[in-house]
Enzyme design. Sequence first.
Site, short mmCIF file in Angstrom:
data_model
loop_
_atom_site.label_atom_id
_atom_site.label_comp_id
_atom_site.label_asym_id
_atom_site.label_seq_id
_atom_site.Cartn_x
_atom_site.Cartn_y
_atom_site.Cartn_z
N CYS A 112 6.41 -5.88 8.00
CA CYS A 112 7.44 -5.23 8.82
C CYS A 112 7.73 -6.19 9.97
CB CYS A 112 6.90 -3.91 9.37
SG CYS A 112 8.10 -2.98 10.37
N GLU A 171 0.83 -1.20 0.00
CA GLU A 171 0.00 0.00 0.00
C GLU A 171 0.87 1.26 0.00
OE1 GLU A 171 -3.97 -1.46 2.19
OE2 GLU A 171 -2.52 -0.59 3.56
N CYS A 178 5.60 -3.21 16.36
CA CYS A 178 5.16 -2.22 17.35
C CYS A 178 3.72 -2.53 17.74
CB CYS A 178 5.27 -0.81 16.77
SG CYS A 178 6.96 -0.36 16.31
N CYS A 229 -1.33 7.21 9.38
CA CYS A 229 -0.14 6.61 9.97
C CYS A 229 -0.50 5.34 10.74
CB CYS A 229 0.52 7.56 10.94
SG CYS A 229 0.97 9.12 10.21
N CYS A 288 0.68 -0.75 15.71
CA CYS A 288 0.78 -0.54 14.26
C CYS A 288 0.27 -1.74 13.47
CB CYS A 288 2.24 -0.26 13.89
SG CYS A 288 2.50 0.09 12.15
N CYS A 339 3.53 8.73 0.10
CA CYS A 339 4.01 7.94 1.25
C CYS A 339 4.26 6.53 0.75
CB CYS A 339 2.95 7.97 2.36
SG CYS A 339 3.39 6.94 3.77
N1 SAH Z 1 9.10 1.81 10.44
C1 SAH Z 1 9.27 3.23 10.31
C2 SAH Z 1 8.43 3.82 9.20
C3 SAH Z 1 6.95 3.79 9.46
S1 SAH Z 1 6.37 5.42 9.52
C4 SAH Z 1 9.02 3.89 11.64
O1 SAH Z 1 8.72 3.20 12.59
O2 SAH Z 1 9.20 5.09 11.76
C5 SAH Z 1 4.81 5.22 10.23
C6 SAH Z 1 4.65 6.06 11.44
O3 SAH Z 1 3.33 5.85 11.97
C7 SAH Z 1 5.62 5.67 12.54
O4 SAH Z 1 5.99 6.80 13.26
C8 SAH Z 1 4.75 4.76 13.37
O5 SAH Z 1 5.25 4.59 14.67
C9 SAH Z 1 3.43 5.49 13.33
N2 SAH Z 1 2.29 4.68 13.72
C10 SAH Z 1 2.20 3.35 13.81
N3 SAH Z 1 0.99 2.96 14.23
C11 SAH Z 1 0.28 4.09 14.41
C12 SAH Z 1 -1.04 4.36 14.83
N4 SAH Z 1 -1.89 3.38 15.14
N5 SAH Z 1 -1.44 5.65 14.88
C13 SAH Z 1 -0.59 6.65 14.56
N6 SAH Z 1 0.67 6.46 14.15
C14 SAH Z 1 1.11 5.19 14.08
#
Ligand code: SAH
Length: 363
Positions: A121, A101, A125, A343, A128, A114
């Site tokens: 991944c 995506e 986390c 995000c 996410c 984006c």
């Molecule tokens: N793996 C990289 C790139 C992903 S960027 C990273 O971790 O930075 C995506 C961003 O969205 C990251 O900052 C991630 O932590 C954030 N993110 C993940 N789940 C989210 C959620 N449920 N709500 C808002 N932001 C989220």
Amino acid sequence: SNIVWRIVDLSEFIIKDFDRQDIYELVAEMGEPKYRSDQIFSWIYKGIHSFDEMTNIPVYIREALKEKYILNSARVLKILHSKIDDTTKFLFELKDKNIIESVLMNYKHGYTGCISTQVGCRMRCSFCASGIEGRIRNLTPGEMVDQVLMMQEQIHGKRISNVVLMGSGEPFDNYDNVIKFIRLINDEQGLNIGMRNITLSTCGLVEGILRLSQEGIPINLSISLHAPNDKLRNLLMPINKRYNIRGVLDSCKQYIDITHRRVTIEYILIKGVNDLKEHAHQLADLLKGGLFHVNLIPINSVKEKKFEKPGLESINRFQRILKAQGIVVTVRRELGSDIDAACGQLRRRHIKKPVNLLGVDIC
Ligand code: SAH
């Protein structure tokens, strides 16, 4: 289920994996003059769909290229338009049938793409969607380029001026391909996207941060911190057990010393988890005196996860405390949440195709 996913290394065959030097070597091997390689390179970024569209390249060269290389590494499977803002999500099917995506955002200053860097991944986390099924494979540079080109095609003649590596995947877990991609889209004979218009976000892989500081490319670096102490960060982000907050921020300080570039600290706000007064104070203490900028992200919903967004009041309180401590802070706008394009909402997809009685795909 007992599906075996094909893991295919396509890197030898996708012409978009090649930078200008690679194409130069390829053309030289064919015994052709150097100017041909510049012509071929710039054609690739014009968004063509077949080598035959390279009209100023002799047919025998086009035929030779066709035999060995594929031009497009992905096809558009689905386009979803948000009804609440000008955000579009794309589902792309790769050659090995994996689905990724990407998101196109329309800002006042232009279009931002984006981009995903991996299928899935492996950082897992807790908040996410991208890590739910783990990492399937790395994307090649050309597969990242194609996300930009295929989204650009949909805005008819306008260009994508900014790229954020904030889709599925951890960019530093696919370091070499990601850096090659960045240099490819920056090439003035290609998409000519300025380094300062490219942002890489990482969950904090220290070796990656330190390597990037040596690359000499002035892109923007964002760190997904999301917690102001190790106890909490360990719970939210398993990677913290390998690279703790001190280690991540120390590597950021080295990065800043070397590049003189400001680093953005991304901080998701989760109701009752990391949005309290004391968390804001702890975060301010961590960042004080450094060339940091905090971007607060009220958490977006992911159906498998139970976290909630804080109310406006606690978001404002958090912001106020940071400001009072002299920290530069902004709140990120939520875009495309109705199509799961915000995000943390990007994920690996599986689409069941209708199959006819002969067992053959019919779409
Ligand atoms: N793996 C990289 C790139 C992903 S960027 C990273 O971790 O930075 C995506 C961003 O969205 C990251 O900052 C991630 O932590 C954030 N993110 C993940 N789940 C989210 C959620 N449920 N709500 C808002 N932001 C989220």
